[in-house]
Design an enzyme around this catalytic site. Structure first.
Site, PDB file in Angstrom:
ATOM      1  N   ARG A 169       0.828  -1.213   0.000  1.00 27.81           N
ATOM      2  CA  ARG A 169       0.000   0.000   0.000  1.00 27.81           C
ATOM      3  C   ARG A 169       0.858   1.258   0.000  1.00 27.81           C
ATOM      4  NH1 ARG A 169      -5.028  -2.143   3.853  1.00 27.81           N
ATOM      5  NH2 ARG A 169      -6.140  -2.986   2.061  1.00 27.81           N
ATOM      6  N   LYS A 207     -19.283 -17.628   1.443  1.00 27.28           N
ATOM      7  CA  LYS A 207     -20.727 -17.545   1.676  1.00 27.28           C
ATOM      8  C   LYS A 207     -21.485 -16.695   0.668  1.00 27.28           C
ATOM      9  CE  LYS A 207     -20.799 -18.294   6.626  1.00 27.28           C
ATOM     10  NZ  LYS A 207     -21.057 -17.652   7.911  1.00 27.28           N
ATOM     11  N   GLY A 265     -12.948  -4.125   0.662  1.00 30.48           N
ATOM     12  CA  GLY A 265     -14.325  -3.629   0.762  1.00 30.48           C
ATOM     13  C   GLY A 265     -14.721  -2.736  -0.397  1.00 30.48           C
TER      14      GLY A 265
END
Ligand code: ADP
Ligand code: MG
Length: 398
Positions: free
Chosen positions: A38, A199, A379
């Site tokens: 990063r 999931k 995210g």
């Protein structure tokens, strides 16, 4: 997409202060930065602003200090690593606004770089408080956002500042937005999406959006079990969200209506227990026994999915096809990743991937350099895959 300004729109910046939002939320262990990806990502932006003569003040968050000062999450801990990656001295400033910052600017020379303290030490950051943002903006002349990974949050340093100062996308942000836009906003068809991972529930919105956008939806990982169960397959002891089979059916119906082909595996790798190098079998999905766990797609499925990719021009990938951390359940992910990488290198496929575990899985497959673009934003990448406009990006468009 309305255009946003980039560093190309900036001339000489001598005497100016650039407030630059970067991603300093780096992995640390025992006080050391364990992965500087990063930091390396924002180096081109800092170098460019600095060479234009600006004093560069880096803004970032670290951890979840919940609006309070917390010495274990001070950005002073990352300053040494930033100095190393940038190859220059960097001044750590233990505040984010006010006199300490303006006095520090007074002793910095043009082109020098400083790091302001963890933005989340102040409650105004996550509340996107205008007065907090104004106090930060008071020490700057322009705002540059180079943290796509934080752009899904409407916080003071990711969104609020863009409304208070002339705002620009940094080079990493610009590259990320261009790559993502090529993959989903205006892609060359046919487009395939691979969605895997544990999931269905964590990626419902992603699946709902993608079926309206792509021509082929390849479902793998634990979430494939829920889709198989919806089709009447007995998945034994596999990870499966039985309460979501109705949702899975609705997604498949929506895909049908939109002309999107959903690909589910017809062979899978099963084992009686979930541990490394445990005995495993590749079976047809209808041969899964009551005490079996599905832990990977089978080799026939991986090969036919590779054939799907051969007929596609664009690929978006999020989520591993199996429990890739535990051998031998990495094989389908590695095989399909290698096919995608080879097609990309041949020039027939544009391939974009993202997601925390996906990045690790593709690195494990050794294809990191061969994909067109791999996003390290977890995210924010998923929000983008849902078709959401990210607040930090929207604010740059003004
Ligand atoms: P990402 O972080 O890239 O968005 P996810 O967090 O959704 O991906 O999913 C990754 C996890 O899914 C991995 O830890 C992997 O082991 C797990 N997984 C994939 N397939 C299966 C499976 N068949 N059974 C159990 N876990 C699985
Ligand atoms: Mg994950």
């Amino acid at each position: 997409m309305t255009a946003f300004k980039t560093l190309d729109d900036l001339g000489d910046l001598t005497g100016k202060v650039a407030l630059v939002r970067v991603d300093l939320n780096v992995p640390m262990s025992d006080g050391d930065v364990t992965d500087d990806t990063r930091i390396r990502a924002f180096k081109p932006t800092v170098d460019e602003l600095s060479s234009k003569g600006a004093k560069v003040l880096l803004l970032g968050h670290f951890g979840r200090p919940k609006g309070e000062k917390n010495s274990t999450m001070s950005l002073s801990m990352v300053t040494g690593e930033v100095e190393e990656v940038l190859g220059r001295e960097v001044m750590f400033i233990p505040e984010i606004a006010g006199d300490i910052v303006s006095q520090s600017l007074g002793i910095m020379r043009d082109g020098e770089v400083g790091i302001l303290e963890n933005s989340r030490f102040w409650p105004g950051e996550e509340a996107n408080d205008v007065d907090f943002a104004k106090a930060i903006a008071a020490n700057g002349d322009l705002y540059v956002n180079d943290a796509f990974s934080a752009a899904h949050r409407a916080h003071a340093t990711t969104e609020g500042l863009a409304h208070l100062l002339p705002a620009y996308a940094g080079r990493a942000m610009e590259a990320e937005l261009k790559a993502l836009s090529i993959a989903l906003d205006n892609p060359v068809h046919p487009v395939a999406a691979v969605v895997g991972g544990a999931k269905v529930s964590s990626k419902l919105d992603v699946l709902q959006h993608l079926v309206t956008k792509v021509d082929h939806l390849i479902i793998g990982g634990g979430m494939a079990n829920t889709f198989l169960a919806a089709r009447g397959v007995d998945v034994g002891k596999s990870l499966c969200e039985h309460d979501l089979t109705g949702t899975a059916e609705a997604i498949m119906d929506k895909a049908d209506e939109s002309g999107c082909t959903v690909h589910l595996p017809y062979d899978v790798v099963v084992a009686k227990e979930f541990k490394a190098n445990t005995p495993s079998r590749t079976v047809n999905v209808h041969e899964v026994e009551a005490d079996d766990m599905i832990l990977d797609l089978g080799s026939a499925a991986a090969e036919s999915l590779g054939d799907v990719l051969k007929n596609c021009r664009t690929l978006v990938w999020n989520g591993p096809l199996g429990a890739f951390e535990t051998p031998p359940f990495d094989e389908a992910t590695v095989a399909l990743a290698k096919t995608a990488a080879a097609l990309t290198q041949d020039g027939s496929l544009t391939s974009v991937a993202g997601g925390g575990d996906t990045v690790a899985a593709l690195a494990h497959a050794g294809v990191t350099k061969d994909f067109s673009y791999i996003s390290t934003a977890g995210g924010a990448f998923l929000e983008w895959m849902k078709g959401k406009d990210l607040p930090g990006v929207a604010a740059l468009r003004g």
